[in-house]
Write an enzyme that holds these catalytic residues in place. Structure first.
Site, PDB file in Angstrom:
ATOM      1  N   HIS A  40       0.814  -1.214   0.000  1.00 15.63           N
ATOM      2  CA  HIS A  40       0.000   0.000   0.000  1.00 15.63           C
ATOM      3  C   HIS A  40       0.848   1.265   0.000  1.00 15.63           C
ATOM      4  O   HIS A  40       1.975   1.270   0.476  1.00 15.63           O
ATOM      5  CB  HIS A  40      -0.873   0.067   1.263  1.00 15.63           C
ATOM      6  CG  HIS A  40      -1.766  -1.109   1.462  1.00 15.63           C
ATOM      7  ND1 HIS A  40      -2.024  -1.623   2.705  1.00 15.63           N
ATOM      8  CD2 HIS A  40      -2.462  -1.870   0.598  1.00 15.63           C
ATOM      9  CE1 HIS A  40      -2.853  -2.643   2.606  1.00 15.63           C
ATOM     10  NE2 HIS A  40      -3.131  -2.824   1.330  1.00 15.63           N
ATOM     11  N   LYS A  64       6.172   6.246   6.742  1.00 20.00           N
ATOM     12  CA  LYS A  64       5.725   5.422   7.877  1.00 20.00           C
ATOM     13  C   LYS A  64       6.922   5.008   8.735  1.00 20.00           C
ATOM     14  O   LYS A  64       7.931   4.552   8.218  1.00 20.00           O
ATOM     15  CB  LYS A  64       5.023   4.158   7.393  1.00 20.00           C
ATOM     16  CG  LYS A  64       3.767   4.424   6.593  1.00 20.00           C
ATOM     17  CD  LYS A  64       3.159   3.123   6.084  1.00 20.00           C
ATOM     18  CE  LYS A  64       1.910   3.398   5.257  1.00 20.00           C
ATOM     19  NZ  LYS A  64       1.335   2.159   4.714  1.00 20.00           N
ATOM     20  N   TYR A 105       2.342   2.084  14.044  1.00 14.74           N
ATOM     21  CA  TYR A 105       3.131   2.895  13.121  1.00 14.74           C
ATOM     22  C   TYR A 105       2.609   4.318  13.065  1.00 14.74           C
ATOM     23  O   TYR A 105       1.429   4.590  13.188  1.00 14.74           O
ATOM     24  CB  TYR A 105       3.232   2.272  11.732  1.00 14.74           C
ATOM     25  CG  TYR A 105       1.926   1.975  11.030  1.00 14.74           C
ATOM     26  CD1 TYR A 105       1.455   2.808  10.032  1.00 14.74           C
ATOM     27  CD2 TYR A 105       1.188   0.836  11.346  1.00 14.74           C
ATOM     28  CE1 TYR A 105       0.273   2.528   9.366  1.00 14.74           C
ATOM     29  CE2 TYR A 105       0.016   0.544  10.685  1.00 14.74           C
ATOM     30  CZ  TYR A 105      -0.442   1.394   9.700  1.00 14.74           C
ATOM     31  OH  TYR A 105      -1.617   1.115   9.047  1.00 14.74           O
ATOM     32  N   ASP A 142      -6.951  -6.516  -0.801  1.00 15.74           N
ATOM     33  CA  ASP A 142      -5.579  -6.811  -1.209  1.00 15.74           C
ATOM     34  C   ASP A 142      -5.483  -7.964  -2.193  1.00 15.74           C
ATOM     35  O   ASP A 142      -4.484  -8.098  -2.894  1.00 15.74           O
ATOM     36  CB  ASP A 142      -4.706  -7.087   0.015  1.00 15.74           C
ATOM     37  CG  ASP A 142      -4.424  -5.830   0.828  1.00 15.74           C
ATOM     38  OD1 ASP A 142      -4.729  -4.716   0.345  1.00 15.74           O
ATOM     39  OD2 ASP A 142      -3.903  -5.959   1.949  1.00 15.74           O
TER      40      ASP A 142
END
Length: 185
Positions: free
Chosen positions: A62, A72, A132, A170
């Site tokens: 992603h 991230k 995260y 996904d």
């Protein structure tokens, strides 16, 4: 704080020190000045926490584009993951290449995945928890993704293909070659 650049130097492993005593430990997992010096600029605008039940849960590949593109800073607080970053910056000498590292509660390592990279991770243990920080707010229209097993990228996942657990979203992502340019250098 230990900082290690991976084969794609913009992706970094960062291991904050842990100070232990009979009570447990203390660790500074984010400090804007120290992390900026290490090549992790921030600022972060959102924290995310994900729990995955089984081994082989794969989240990704992603990214977000546009004004809410995300860098991230990923860490695993319970269990272990195999974390992957794929360079999708058109014009980059490492375009389409990937790097990966095991991130776990035991090794206390974090990974910095900058803007311009697809990101994914696969759980190596059951009951895995990942936290995260991201540099851009969640923006559904800006979401982009690539199928986890794109043969042109060739990621070597540490779990058997038939044991990978994916979200419905996904399962149907396109290959990288079927997308228009996401980022430019």
């Amino acid at each position: 704080m230990k900082v290690e650049a991976l084969a794609i130097a913009d992706v970094k492993l960062i291991t904050p020190p842990r100070f232990t005593d009979p009570r447990g430990f203390f660790s500074e997992t984010w400090n804007p000045g120290r992390f900026a010096d290490a090549g992790v600029p921030g600022p972060f605008v959102q924290d995310n926490h994900a729990m995955s039940v089984g081994i082989g849960v794969l989240r990704g590949l992603h990214c977000q584009i546009g004004p809410n593109a995300q860098g991230k800073l990923v860490r695993c607080i319970k269990g272990a993951i195999y974390d992957v970053a794929v360079d999708v910056r058109q014009g980059s000498p490492t375009f389409g290449k990937w790097v990966g590292a095991e991130i776990s509660a035991d090794n206390w390592t974090q990974i910095w995945v900058p803007i311009g990279f697809l990101h994914a991770y696969c759980t190596l243990t059951a009951e895995t928890e990942v936290i995260y920080k991201v540099t851009g707010a969640y923006d559904k229209p800006a979401e982009r993704g690539v199928i986890w097993n794109d043969p042109d990228i060739g990621i070597e996942w540490p779990v058997a293909t038939d044991s990978v657990i994916l979200s419905d979203k996904d399962k149907v992502l396109p290959r990288l070659r079927d997308l228009s340019a996401l980022f430019h250098v």
